[in-house]
Design a protein around this motif. Structure first.
Motif, PDB file in Angstrom:
ATOM      1  N   LEU A   9      15.560   6.067  10.039  1.00 20.09           N
ATOM      2  CA  LEU A   9      14.215   5.540  10.219  1.00 20.09           C
ATOM      3  C   LEU A   9      13.790   5.590  11.681  1.00 20.09           C
ATOM      4  CD1 LEU A   9      14.397   2.522   7.754  1.00 20.09           C
ATOM      5  CD2 LEU A   9      13.055   4.616   7.469  1.00 20.09           C
ATOM      6  N   ASN A  10      14.713   5.347  12.581  1.00 23.79           N
ATOM      7  CA  ASN A  10      14.382   5.421  13.997  1.00 23.79           C
ATOM      8  C   ASN A  10      14.065   6.865  14.397  1.00 23.79           C
ATOM      9  OD1 ASN A  10      14.111   3.950  16.517  1.00 23.79           O
ATOM     10  ND2 ASN A  10      15.903   5.096  17.229  1.00 23.79           N
ATOM     11  N   ARG A  11      14.794   7.807  13.829  1.00 18.53           N
ATOM     12  CA  ARG A  11      14.510   9.221  14.080  1.00 18.53           C
ATOM     13  C   ARG A  11      13.108   9.562  13.569  1.00 18.53           C
ATOM     14  NH1 ARG A  11      18.519  11.097  11.475  1.00 18.53           N
ATOM     15  NH2 ARG A  11      19.959  10.982  13.230  1.00 18.53           N
ATOM     16  N   ALA A  12      12.772   9.067  12.381  1.00 19.78           N
ATOM     17  CA  ALA A  12      11.431   9.298  11.838  1.00 19.78           C
ATOM     18  C   ALA A  12      10.369   8.706  12.749  1.00 19.78           C
ATOM     19  CB  ALA A  12      11.333   8.692  10.440  1.00 19.78           C
ATOM     20  N   PHE A  13      10.617   7.493  13.233  1.00 20.73           N
ATOM     21  CA  PHE A  13       9.679   6.817  14.134  1.00 20.73           C
ATOM     22  C   PHE A  13       9.423   7.652  15.385  1.00 20.73           C
ATOM     23  CE2 PHE A  13       9.612   3.944  17.923  1.00 20.73           C
ATOM     24  CZ  PHE A  13       8.302   3.496  17.786  1.00 20.73           C
ATOM     25  N   HIS A  47       5.435   7.459  -2.051  1.00 19.78           N
ATOM     26  CA  HIS A  47       4.811   6.265  -2.625  1.00 19.78           C
ATOM     27  C   HIS A  47       5.002   5.124  -1.642  1.00 19.78           C
ATOM     28  CE1 HIS A  47       8.684   4.343  -3.623  1.00 19.78           C
ATOM     29  NE2 HIS A  47       9.091   5.536  -4.012  1.00 19.78           N
ATOM     30  N   ARG A  48       4.369   3.983  -1.917  1.00 21.31           N
ATOM     31  CA  ARG A  48       4.578   2.802  -1.088  1.00 21.31           C
ATOM     32  C   ARG A  48       4.958   1.582  -1.927  1.00 21.31           C
ATOM     33  NH1 ARG A  48       1.612   1.749   2.856  1.00 21.31           N
ATOM     34  NH2 ARG A  48       0.259   3.529   3.247  1.00 21.31           N
ATOM     35  N   ALA A  49       5.681   1.814  -3.019  1.00 20.08           N
ATOM     36  CA  ALA A  49       6.168   0.703  -3.845  1.00 20.08           C
ATOM     37  C   ALA A  49       7.130  -0.169  -3.040  1.00 20.08           C
ATOM     38  CB  ALA A  49       6.858   1.236  -5.094  1.00 20.08           C
ATOM     39  N   ALA A  57       8.530  -1.193   1.639  1.00 20.16           N
ATOM     40  CA  ALA A  57       8.986  -2.251   2.545  1.00 20.16           C
ATOM     41  C   ALA A  57       9.304  -1.697   3.931  1.00 20.16           C
ATOM     42  CB  ALA A  57      10.209  -2.943   1.957  1.00 20.16           C
ATOM     43  N   PHE A  58       9.790  -0.459   3.989  1.00 24.53           N
ATOM     44  CA  PHE A  58      10.117   0.183   5.263  1.00 24.53           C
ATOM     45  C   PHE A  58       8.912   0.936   5.827  1.00 24.53           C
ATOM     46  CE2 PHE A  58      13.854  -0.036   2.553  1.00 24.53           C
ATOM     47  CZ  PHE A  58      14.779  -0.659   3.379  1.00 24.53           C
ATOM     48  N   LEU A  59       8.095   1.478   4.935  1.00 25.34           N
ATOM     49  CA  LEU A  59       6.946   2.257   5.372  1.00 25.34           C
ATOM     50  C   LEU A  59       5.953   1.412   6.151  1.00 25.34           C
ATOM     51  CD1 LEU A  59       5.341   4.897   5.347  1.00 25.34           C
ATOM     52  CD2 LEU A  59       4.428   4.221   3.105  1.00 25.34           C
ATOM     53  N   LEU A  60       5.733   0.187   5.714  1.00 25.70           N
ATOM     54  CA  LEU A  60       4.802  -0.691   6.424  1.00 25.70           C
ATOM     55  C   LEU A  60       5.209  -0.877   7.880  1.00 25.70           C
ATOM     56  CD1 LEU A  60       3.969  -3.492   3.833  1.00 25.70           C
ATOM     57  CD2 LEU A  60       2.384  -1.852   4.840  1.00 25.70           C
ATOM     58  N   GLY A  61       6.496  -1.119   8.107  1.00 30.19           N
ATOM     59  CA  GLY A  61       6.976  -1.298   9.472  1.00 30.19           C
ATOM     60  C   GLY A  61       6.841  -0.030  10.287  1.00 30.19           C
ATOM     61  N   LEU A  62       7.124   1.109   9.677  1.00 30.92           N
ATOM     62  CA  LEU A  62       7.019   2.381  10.386  1.00 30.92           C
ATOM     63  C   LEU A  62       5.567   2.681  10.748  1.00 30.92           C
ATOM     64  CD1 LEU A  62       8.533   4.846  11.405  1.00 30.92           C
ATOM     65  CD2 LEU A  62       8.350   5.852   9.125  1.00 30.92           C
ATOM     66  N   GLU A  63       4.653   2.405   9.841  1.00 30.19           N
ATOM     67  CA  GLU A  63       3.236   2.629  10.132  1.00 30.19           C
ATOM     68  C   GLU A  63       2.760   1.720  11.255  1.00 30.19           C
ATOM     69  OE1 GLU A  63       1.072   4.036   6.046  1.00 30.19           O
ATOM     70  OE2 GLU A  63       1.792   1.969   6.112  1.00 30.19           O
ATOM     71  N   GLU A 119      -1.142   5.973   9.775  1.00 27.10           N
ATOM     72  CA  GLU A 119      -1.216   5.675   8.347  1.00 27.10           C
ATOM     73  C   GLU A 119      -0.663   6.869   7.597  1.00 27.10           C
ATOM     74  OE1 GLU A 119      -4.431   4.485   4.849  1.00 27.10           O
ATOM     75  OE2 GLU A 119      -4.992   4.355   6.969  1.00 27.10           O
ATOM     76  N   ALA A 120       0.283   6.629   6.728  1.00 27.44           N
ATOM     77  CA  ALA A 120       0.933   7.713   5.991  1.00 27.44           C
ATOM     78  C   ALA A 120      -0.004   8.330   4.961  1.00 27.44           C
ATOM     79  CB  ALA A 120       2.197   7.196   5.301  1.00 27.44           C
ATOM     80  N   GLU A 121       0.214   9.605   4.684  1.00 25.48           N
ATOM     81  CA  GLU A 121      -0.435  10.279   3.565  1.00 25.48           C
ATOM     82  C   GLU A 121       0.415   9.988   2.331  1.00 25.48           C
ATOM     83  OE1 GLU A 121      -0.800  14.463   4.541  1.00 25.48           O
ATOM     84  OE2 GLU A 121      -1.046  13.948   6.660  1.00 25.48           O
ATOM     85  N   ILE A 122      -0.170   9.336   1.334  1.00 28.07           N
ATOM     86  CA  ILE A 122       0.563   8.962   0.125  1.00 28.07           C
ATOM     87  C   ILE A 122       0.280   9.997  -0.960  1.00 28.07           C
ATOM     88  CG2 ILE A 122       1.004   7.162  -1.568  1.00 28.07           C
ATOM     89  CD1 ILE A 122       1.692   6.393   1.310  1.00 28.07           C
ATOM     90  N   THR A 123       1.337  10.525  -1.564  1.00 32.68           N
ATOM     91  CA  THR A 123       1.175  11.593  -2.540  1.00 32.68           C
ATOM     92  C   THR A 123       1.395  11.147  -3.985  1.00 32.68           C
ATOM     93  OG1 THR A 123       3.480  12.242  -2.163  1.00 32.68           O
ATOM     94  CG2 THR A 123       1.793  13.387  -0.884  1.00 32.68           C
ATOM     95  N   GLY A 124       2.263  10.172  -4.203  1.00 39.43           N
ATOM     96  CA  GLY A 124       2.513   9.685  -5.559  1.00 39.43           C
ATOM     97  C   GLY A 124       1.562   8.563  -5.917  1.00 39.43           C
ATOM     98  N   LYS A 125       1.819   7.889  -7.030  1.00 39.47           N
ATOM     99  CA  LYS A 125       1.013   6.717  -7.368  1.00 39.47           C
ATOM    100  C   LYS A 125       1.089   5.718  -6.220  1.00 39.47           C
ATOM    101  CE  LYS A 125       3.557   6.187 -11.002  1.00 39.47           C
ATOM    102  NZ  LYS A 125       4.211   5.574 -12.149  1.00 39.47           N
TER     103      LYS A 125
END
Length: 269
Positions: free
Chosen positions: A137-141, A154-156, A171-177, A183-189
């Protein structure tokens, strides 16, 4: 069943929990098949390919094939091919889904640094699990801060397993954003494009279609926003408090997928 032209069905928490069929769901699916009503299984599951999912469901007795299944990874691949053609993508996901990411150039984590000359253009988050380490996650950040685009399947916030609720990507995406100020591009539901892809697959319009899910926001209300009829089941991740606090009201609420054939008969009467 006049007026109902297609049915979209979530899998995890609706048909199965930990890939074991919930009571009455196989019989209900068989009844739907007998009607000839077009249906698609639409899932944010990111740990398995369409073929593997079909095999798991068939082993439980469900009359489905890989052609009946639309997954978040498959829709993500289409999104990346259209909006980020040729991009180098760093995938963080628990489970091997590469077979469903056709046409996508993946960069391995150990080859994604500047020293290797292969810094990713896009960071893709799949499903949470053991792959969501601090280091990953830190690498992604850092990549996103550098300018890489952020795509999430998704952002479930959580899902239901045989041992209880487990944290999921949201739960992790919110912190990363928040940390990267993107703001992430969401592709699934709950993305509208996901439902559009499912309807196109079935050749149906939103006004003709019904969506069945256990997540009131991601499955049901999102489908209703896209013009579909929403049906909430009280299985899987369903919680009464989440239902009460939801941002909208489902069109229909049933105890389980086993009750869907009876609901469809009432709607078509």
């Amino acid at each position: 069943m006049e007026g109902i032209g297609a049915v979209l069905i979530d899998i995890d928490g609706v048909l199965t929990v930990s890939w074991k069929a919930l009571p009455g769901t196989v019989a209900a699916m068989e009844r739907l098949r007998e009607t000839g009503l077009p249906l698609a299984l639409v899932t944010n599951t990111t740990s398995r390919t369409r073929a593997t999912i079909a095999g798991k469901l068939a082993a439980e007795g469900f009359p489905v094939s890989a052609d009946d299944i639309l997954t978040a990874p498959a829709v993500t691949a289409a999104h990346l091919r259209e909006h980020h053609p040729g991009a180098r993508c760093l995938l963080i996901n628990t489970g091997d889904i590469r077979d469903d990411l056709t046409g996508v150039t993946l960069v391995d984590e150990d080859e994604s640094g500047p020293a290797h000359g292969a810094e990713p253009d896009v960071v893709v988050l799949g499903g949470a699990g053991d792959a969501f380490t601090y280091a990953a996650l830190n690498r992604a950040f850092r990549h996103v801060r550098r300018g890489a685009r952020l795509v999430a399947m998704h952002r479930a916030m959580y899902w239901r397993t045989a041992t209880g609720l487990d944290l999921d990507t949201g739960a992790f995406l919110l912190g990363l954003e928040r940390a990267a100020r993107v703001e992430a591009e969401i592709t699934g539901k709950p993305a509208g494009s996901f439902f559009a892809a499912a309807l196109a697959h079935l050749g149906a319009t939103a006004a003709q279609a019904l969506m069945v899910g256990d997540d009131i926001e991601t499955d049901v209300l999102a489908a209703q926003h896209a013009g579909l009829t929403g049906v909430l089941v009280r299985t899987g991740k369903y919680l009464p408090e989440t239902h009460r606090a939801a941002t909208g009201t489902p069109d229909h609420v049933i105890d389980s997928f086993a009750d869907l054939p009876a609901l469809l008969e009432r709607l078509g009467a």
